[in-house]
Enzyme design. Structure first.
Site, PDB file in Angstrom:
ATOM      1  N   CYS A   1     -17.628 -13.612 -19.793  1.00 40.42           N
ATOM      2  CA  CYS A   1     -18.898 -13.789 -20.489  1.00 40.42           C
ATOM      3  C   CYS A   1     -18.782 -14.846 -21.578  1.00 40.42           C
ATOM      4  CB  CYS A   1     -19.312 -12.439 -21.092  1.00 40.42           C
ATOM      5  SG  CYS A   1     -21.059 -12.311 -21.461  1.00 40.42           S
TER       6      CYS A   1
ATOM      7  N   CYS B   1     -21.908  -8.398 -19.367  1.00 43.56           N
ATOM      8  CA  CYS B   1     -20.711  -8.552 -18.523  1.00 43.56           C
ATOM      9  C   CYS B   1     -19.614  -7.650 -19.030  1.00 43.56           C
ATOM     10  CB  CYS B   1     -20.154  -9.981 -18.593  1.00 43.56           C
ATOM     11  SG  CYS B   1     -21.083 -11.204 -17.722  1.00 43.56           S
TER      12      CYS B   1
ATOM     13  N   GLY C   1       0.794  -1.228   0.000  1.00 45.23           N
ATOM     14  CA  GLY C   1       0.000   0.000   0.000  1.00 45.23           C
ATOM     15  C   GLY C   1       0.826   1.278   0.000  1.00 45.23           C
TER      16      GLY C   1
ATOM     17  N   CYS D   1     -25.080 -13.823 -21.118  1.00 40.21           N
ATOM     18  CA  CYS D   1     -24.746 -15.118 -20.511  1.00 40.21           C
ATOM     19  C   CYS D   1     -25.565 -15.419 -19.271  1.00 40.21           C
ATOM     20  CB  CYS D   1     -23.259 -15.196 -20.182  1.00 40.21           C
ATOM     21  SG  CYS D   1     -22.806 -14.245 -18.708  1.00 40.21           S
TER      22      CYS D   1
ATOM     23  N   CYS E   1     -26.548 -10.520 -16.617  1.00 41.50           N
ATOM     24  CA  CYS E   1     -25.988 -10.273 -17.944  1.00 41.50           C
ATOM     25  C   CYS E   1     -26.979 -10.753 -19.011  1.00 41.50           C
ATOM     26  CB  CYS E   1     -24.664 -11.027 -18.105  1.00 41.50           C
ATOM     27  SG  CYS E   1     -24.004 -10.929 -19.786  1.00 41.50           S
TER      28      CYS E   1
END
Lengths: 226, 294, 263
Positions: B272, B266, B32, B244, B241
């Site tokens: 997808c 997606c 970080g 899909c 989606c």
């Protein structure tokens, strides 16, 4: 309660050629609880100066000022402030207030700084204002707009709202009519009765005669010009 | 025989790669923490992924298999350009399948398919400093990170709630890493934030213009900032989606005609396509050509 | 608890031989004093007297060249000059507060009033939005800013309101020592009066200690228990406020006091 030993004071005016003006030398006096001592002497002889020195407003050049067990002449600022909050009261000739603070708050302030709960402090302030004949409609206004006599009474109320063991009064009855003068004298007598040691300056002779147990002439402490 | 027009492997010279690798090591050692590095001039302007490209270039070995996505898609212009760039300068194999890639460079999304140990995910970062918009002075923000003085970060969230009734940050949502540094995860949607923490892959972040590199080593704690009474939610469009049928992937909203009809697809194209290949069909999808073989 | 009860023997702040030089010029020199809990110290002097330099050194904004600033922290007396920066900043967020002359220097102008007041709370770990907002609204009330302005930015406030907001922002974590740099400078007279009232009340209610730098003698008379007069970087006189103003001993103090216009 208040004992002054060998007190002296002079003013040095640096911006006027360092002129030194001695105003007091070898002052001695003592006031016991319940006693009222009057300071007398011609105008300019040092009565207010002496009172201001006891209050800590003026510095002493030498000597000691015992109020209770604090020597004001040598005490640290915070000790003097603590003294002024609970032990030593001062009613000066002039009312000096923060602008815009309502009268009742002005009078209650000494109690608030001592930690008295707000409602109790205000109640006691209001009782005293009533006793001093300040009309209720003025309590929420700032005293800066009042007449001289009203301001003086507010000043006195602030000085008496807390039962100080020692009191300094500078012309407490000045600018007062007969009725209010009587109220103030009664307040002072009540303070004496509860054991306060009082030093006062009174040009009002009958008041002086009524209240003071002893008189001290401050001219005896004024250094004579050589 | 050296060809004057030939590139060094992955474009950058070896000394530069060393420098970047050192920065990466530092970043991995202090999760970080933004490590400054000397960003090089790249053959693409700032704002087009130069940071990510430099990190990828420093990480690549000839045996790697590279995937590049832009907003989840393998086939947008930027993804195609960067993929071609590395094919040309490094000659590495490329793939669109998340599970088969060893290095994945991404702009603003984390793939839906969970990553595994041994994979490296490289993020392209525009502004690495999470505090930048509240505190413009670099000297001050560095001090704040050094002294863990992050009150201001919560002020931003507070402002959101007071203005919008909820934390309105939808992407670029700050996280606290291992309880120490507050980090900007790059403009990924907040839906992706939960994938940052406890991830099996190494996550590297490169900001080319701002010249910072930072990192999340595998299985690092990364907690999205929030308030006790306004907890973080990884939200997405309330839809499945349309191609899909996946109910839990991040969706792109596509306007299909001038009457305002829309479909939700997606964002992760590989995800997808894999689902469709496996036979899943969404409300607006047609069975995939390869479905018959499954 | 009354103020008397708060005046313990241990000073809150002990300053010894504090000096700051700019090459050959004196910023401030050989400053020493003790400040006790509940005391308000005024520092007066003209421009160039060193009072602002002194305040900056005391508050940790400037590193002095010499001297000690010993603060009675939760872990006992510590010399803040020798402290690590992290520790000093933590002190500045909790036990200390600094009120700038220009409220814009002490506020985040792009953040709402509530956010400004809540920031110090959030910086020390407050994580409940409702409670933070509640505390902010409470404090806005104490500095006489209407609660419905909690979401407004300070850029929409008047100068006096901004200054009161700065005070709220500083006092919300209950600091023990407040540094104030010309707190009423730049405000209209009537606005000043209101602010001074407020400061007096808060100092008394919260038992704050404060160090107030100002060139305005009326402000110190109203707010300060003690007064230090500075000239050319040195403290030329110090003592009880009303004593220093009514019975000045030093030539410069006498000049300063006599120069005040009577209205």
């Amino acid at each position: 309660m208040i004992t002054i030993s060998n007190l002296s004071k002079s003013f040095t005016l640096h911006n006027q050629g360092a002129a030194v003006i001695p105003v007091m030398a070898g002052a001695n006096l003592a006031v016991a609880p319940g006693e009222c001592l009057g300071l007398v002497g011609a105008s300019g002889s040092g009565k207010s100066t002496l009172m201001r020195m006891i209050w800590g407003n003026y510095l002493a050049a030498a000597g000691s000022i015992m109020v209770g067990d604090v020597d004001v002449a040598k005490a640290a600022p915070r000790e003097i402030i603590a003294l002024r909050r609970g032990t030593l009261g001062y009613v000066s000739q002039f009312l000096r207030v923060v602008p815009r603070v309502p009268t009742v708050e002005v009078v209650a302030e000494p109690l608030l700084t001592l930690g008295v709960p707000a409602d109790e402090a205000r109640a006691r302030a209001m009782a005293l204002l009533a006793q001093l004949n300040i009309p209720e409609r003025l309590w929420s206004l700032s005293p800066t707009t009042f007449s001289g006599g009203e301001q003086q009474r507010v000043n006195i109320a602030r000085g008496f709202v807390h039962p100080y063991p020692a009191l300094l009064l500078d012309e407490p009855t000045a600018s007062l009519d007969l009725v209010n003068r009587e109220v103030v004298l009664t307040l002072i007598e009540a303070a004496k009765a509860r054991g306060a040691a009082i030093i006062g300056i009174f040009h009002d002779e009958p008041a002086r005669a009524r209240l003071c147990d002893r008189l001290v002439d401050v001219t005896q402490f004024t250094p004579k010009v050589a | 025989m050296t060809d004057q027009t030939a590139y060094n492997f992955a474009y950058l010279d070896e000394q530069t790669k060393r420098m970047i690798r050192r920065a990466i090591l530092k970043g991995v050692a202090i999760p970080g923490y933004q490590v400054p590095f000397a960003s090089r001039e790249m053959p693409m302007p700032y704002g087009w992924g130069t940071g990510g490209v430099q990190v990828t270039a420093a990480c690549l070995v000839p045996e790697d298999r590279l995937k590049v996505i832009d907003q989840g898609a393998d086939d947008t212009t930027n993804a195609v350009s960067i993929r071609r760039f590395f094919q040309r300068t490094a000659g590495v194999a490329v793939t669109e399948a998340t599970a088969e890639a060893t290095v994945i460079q991404t702009r603003h999304r984390i793939p839906e398919t969970p990553l595994t140990e041994g994979q490296i995910l490289v993020y392209q970062v525009p502004i690495p400093e999470p505090l930048r918009f509240l505190e413009p002075r670099e000297t001050e923000t560095r001090k704040m990170h050094e002294l863990e003085d992050y009150g201001l970060m919560h002020v931003k969230l507070y402002e959101d709630i007071s203005r919008h009734g909820q934390i309105a940050t939808a992407y670029d949502y700050p996280v606290k890493v291992e309880g120490r540094y507050v980090m900007d995860p790059s403009p990924i949607p907040k839906f992706d934030n939960p994938k940052l923490g406890g991830n099996a892959a190494i996550q590297l972040f490169g900001a080319g213009r701002e010249q910072r590199i930072y990192a999340l080593p595998p299985y690092t704690q990364a907690i999205s900032l929030d308030f006790d009474d306004y907890p973080f939610t990884a939200s997405k469009a309330d839809h499945a989606c349309d191609l899909c049928g996946a109910p839990d992937s991040y969706l792109d909203e596509v306007i299909t005609d001038d009457q305002g009809s829309r479909m939700f697809v997606c964002s992760d194209t590989d995800f997808c396509a894999s689902r469709r290949a496996a036979g899943h069909v969404g409300p607006m999808g047609a069975p995939s050509a390869g479905a018959a073989e499954e | 608890m009354s103020i008397l009860a708060k005046m313990k023997m241990q000073p809150l702040l002990s300053v010894r031989d504090l000096s700051k030089f700019y090459g050959g010029r004196i910023g401030c020199a050989d400053v020493g004093f003790d400040l006790y809990p509940g005391e308000v110290l005024g520092v007066v002097g003209e421009s160039g007297s060193g009072k602002s330099t002194l305040l900056s050194c005391l508050a940790g904004h400037l590193a002095p060249d010499r001297g000690e600033v010993i603060f009675d922290t939760q872990e006992g007396p510590r010399d803040t000059v020798q402290m690590a920066e992290a520790a000093r900043r933590r002190l500045a967020r909790t036990d200390w507060a600094y009120v700038h002359q220009n409220p814009r220097d002490g506020l985040r102008m792009g953040v709402s009033a509530g956010g400004n007041v809540g920031e110090r709370l959030m910086a020390v770990g407050a994580r409940h939005y409702g409670q933070i907002r509640g505390a902010a609204v409470d404090w806005l009330g104490r500095v006489e800013i209407a609660a419905d302005r909690v979401d407004d930015r300070p850029s929409a406030f008047s100068g006096g309101m901004q200054q009161r907001l700065q005070i709220a922002r500083n006092l919300v974590t209950g600091p023990r020592l407040v540094f104030m740099d010309e707190p009423t400078g730049g405000l209209d007279v009537s606005v000043q009066a209101r602010l001074l009232d407020l400061l007096r009340g808060l100092v008394r209610e919260m038992g704050l200690s404060a160090i107030i730098v100002t060139h305005d003698l009326a402000v110190v008379r109203l707010l300060a228990d003690r007064l230090m007069v500075m000239k050319g970087g040195y403290v030329v006189e110090q003592g009880l406020t009303d004593q220093v103003l009514d019975d000045p001993q030093h030539a410069y103090t006498q000049l300063l006091v006599s120069s005040v216009l009577q209205v």
